[in-house]
Design a protein around this motif. Structure first.
Motif, mmCIF file in Angstrom:
data_model
loop_
_atom_site.group_PDB
_atom_site.id
_atom_site.type_symbol
_atom_site.label_atom_id
_atom_site.label_comp_id
_atom_site.label_asym_id
_atom_site.label_seq_id
_atom_site.Cartn_x
_atom_site.Cartn_y
_atom_site.Cartn_z
ATOM 1 N N UNK A 102 47.403 50.234 67.292
ATOM 2 C CA UNK A 102 46.709 49.677 66.129
ATOM 3 C C UNK A 102 47.484 49.963 64.840
ATOM 4 N N UNK A 103 47.945 51.198 64.698
ATOM 5 C CA UNK A 103 48.484 51.661 63.427
ATOM 6 C C UNK A 103 49.990 51.491 63.278
ATOM 7 N N UNK A 104 50.671 50.932 64.289
ATOM 8 C CA UNK A 104 52.141 50.853 64.243
ATOM 9 C C UNK A 104 52.685 50.273 62.935
ATOM 10 N N UNK A 105 52.128 49.182 62.405
ATOM 11 C CA UNK A 105 52.706 48.631 61.166
ATOM 12 C C UNK A 105 52.707 49.620 60.007
ATOM 13 N N UNK A 106 51.612 50.360 59.857
ATOM 14 C CA UNK A 106 51.565 51.316 58.743
ATOM 15 C C UNK A 106 52.327 52.586 59.080
ATOM 16 N N UNK A 107 52.397 52.947 60.370
ATOM 17 C CA UNK A 107 53.245 54.078 60.770
ATOM 18 C C UNK A 107 54.690 53.820 60.364
ATOM 19 N N UNK A 108 55.130 52.578 60.535
ATOM 20 C CA UNK A 108 56.504 52.220 60.163
ATOM 21 C C UNK A 108 56.733 52.397 58.667
ATOM 22 N N UNK A 109 55.722 52.123 57.863
ATOM 23 C CA UNK A 109 55.859 52.263 56.411
ATOM 24 C C UNK A 109 56.113 53.702 55.981
ATOM 25 N N UNK A 110 55.728 54.665 56.830
ATOM 26 C CA UNK A 110 55.946 56.078 56.504
ATOM 27 C C UNK A 110 57.415 56.465 56.602
ATOM 28 N N UNK A 111 58.215 55.633 57.296
ATOM 29 C CA UNK A 111 59.654 55.850 57.319
ATOM 30 C C UNK A 111 60.222 56.683 58.447
ATOM 31 N N UNK B 71 45.786 60.194 56.717
ATOM 32 C CA UNK B 71 46.831 60.469 57.715
ATOM 33 C C UNK B 71 48.174 59.928 57.236
ATOM 34 N N UNK B 72 48.265 58.618 57.075
ATOM 35 C CA UNK B 72 49.529 57.978 56.703
ATOM 36 C C UNK B 72 50.139 58.583 55.436
ATOM 37 N N UNK B 73 49.343 58.787 54.423
ATOM 38 C CA UNK B 73 49.853 59.306 53.144
ATOM 39 C C UNK B 73 50.604 60.617 53.349
ATOM 40 N N UNK B 74 50.052 61.497 54.158
ATOM 41 C CA UNK B 74 50.652 62.828 54.349
ATOM 42 C C UNK B 74 51.818 62.781 55.325
#
Length: 341
Positions: free
Chosen positions: A245-254, A218-221
């Motif tokens: 749960x995923x907010x920190x990595x969602x932020x990394x997507x920009x 998910x995040x990668x795409x």
């Protein structure tokens, strides 16, 4: 733009009050929606620019929201790629030709933006009607969520087929996801060119994934999509069920904004994100069934927690349910609009 509260908040600029819009704000809780829906199929509504504009404008005219969102569906990209899509009353979306093997995946088309020009047409009609009153949000379904519908053939409670694909045939899953991601980039850039003022990527079923699978599938795409958008001046919102749960990595997507479900403390999420990243949310939609005094208490409690913060858009943690009383939705929006920092 006469009312740019939403755009300013999305870019974490100061606002006099939180802007308000609600996911599924142009939908089944409104009698006026059914007056239109009873005359046309759902896909006819999506594919006829004048009708899509009629529905998009309902909450603008009847509720006084600070942003409009394009009336469409996250699965129009999957249909354009070759999915035989239909909507059944009480069942939801169905694909008559689910993707079950490599041949099915290879048959999915990627040069499909011409098939989606009806969306550009709707955006142009809506902007003519808005006349710069408020921003228009465009959107798309995120690759994992669209993949899950294509593989399951519709909605799913357990995503068994989808997870078997990810686990047993990850290379095939990545091939499908990349195709969907490329289509989504073209589709969202088409929406920007047609005149939307903001975008939201809906990863509605991301909560089905474990952390590592979310990162891979998910995040990668999502990050790929955000990196390919002509987004200058156009804020981008990332939404998923599971954002608590995923907010920190969602932020990394920009993205510019992370839309937060109702399972999290919104201020804690905001404080955990990079400086200058906005949040959207996160009232539990079920609060809108409650008495008006409760609705007001819950909204003001949320605002107390966000006091002094730039970059806050009021919304629900997910969409409005179809049997929520219209008067309660209207009251909630009035409460937000009467608030000031």
């Amino acid at each position: 733009m006469k009312n740019d509260l939403f755009i300013r908040a999305a870019f974490s600029q100061p606002t006099e009050r939180p802007p308000v819009w609600m996911m599924r704000q142009a939908g089944r809780f409104m009698k006026e929606y059914w007056d239109i829906k009873n005359r046309y199929s759902f896909l006819e509504m999506c594919k006829t620019p004048e009708i899509a504009a009629d529905v998009t404008m309902l909450p603008v005219d009847l509720l006084g929201v600070d942003a409009a969102i394009l009336f469409s569906d996250i699965l129009v990209t999957a249909e354009a790629m070759g999915g035989q899509l239909s909507f059944e009353q009480g069942v939801g979306p169905r694909f008559a030709n689910p993707v079950r093997n490599r041949a099915d995946a290879e048959a999915l088309q990627v040069d499909v933006v011409d098939k989606l020009q009806y969306v550009a047409g709707a955006i142009q009609v809506i902007q003519q009607r808005l006349q710069g009153r408020i921003p228009l949000i465009g959107f798309a379904g995120a690759p994992f969520t669209v993949l899950s519908y294509l593989v399951e053939g519709g909605s799913s409670k357990d995503f068994k087929r989808t997870k078997l694909l990810l686990h047993n045939e990850p290379e095939l899953a990545h091939m499908i996801l990349q195709k969907i991601a490329d289509v989504t980039v073209d589709y969202l850039n088409m929406q920007i060119a047609a005149g939307v003022n903001a975008l939201q990527l809906f990863d509605s079923w991301a909560l089905a994934l474990a952390w590592d699978d979310y990162k891979r599938f998910a995040h990668h795409y999502n990050a790929y999509i955000f990196s390919k958008l002509a987004r200058e001046g156009v804020p981008v919102i990332s939404f998923c069920k599971g954002s608590s749960v995923f907010a920190p990595i969602m932020a990394e997507a920009g993205p510019d904004v992370v839309s937060v479900d109702w399972n999290a403390d919104l201020r804690m999420v905001k404080d955990s994100l990079p400086q200058g990243m906005a949040v959207q949310g996160n009232l539990d939609p079920f609060v809108l069934y409650a008495d008006k005094r409760v609705i007001k208490e819950r909204i003001l409690h949320l605002f107390d927690g966000m006091r002094g913060q730039n970059g806050f858009i009021f919304n629900l943690g997910h969409g409005i349910m179809p049997d929520i009383p219209f008067d309660n939705v209207k009251y909630a929006i009035e409460v937000v609009k009467e608030f000031s920092y």
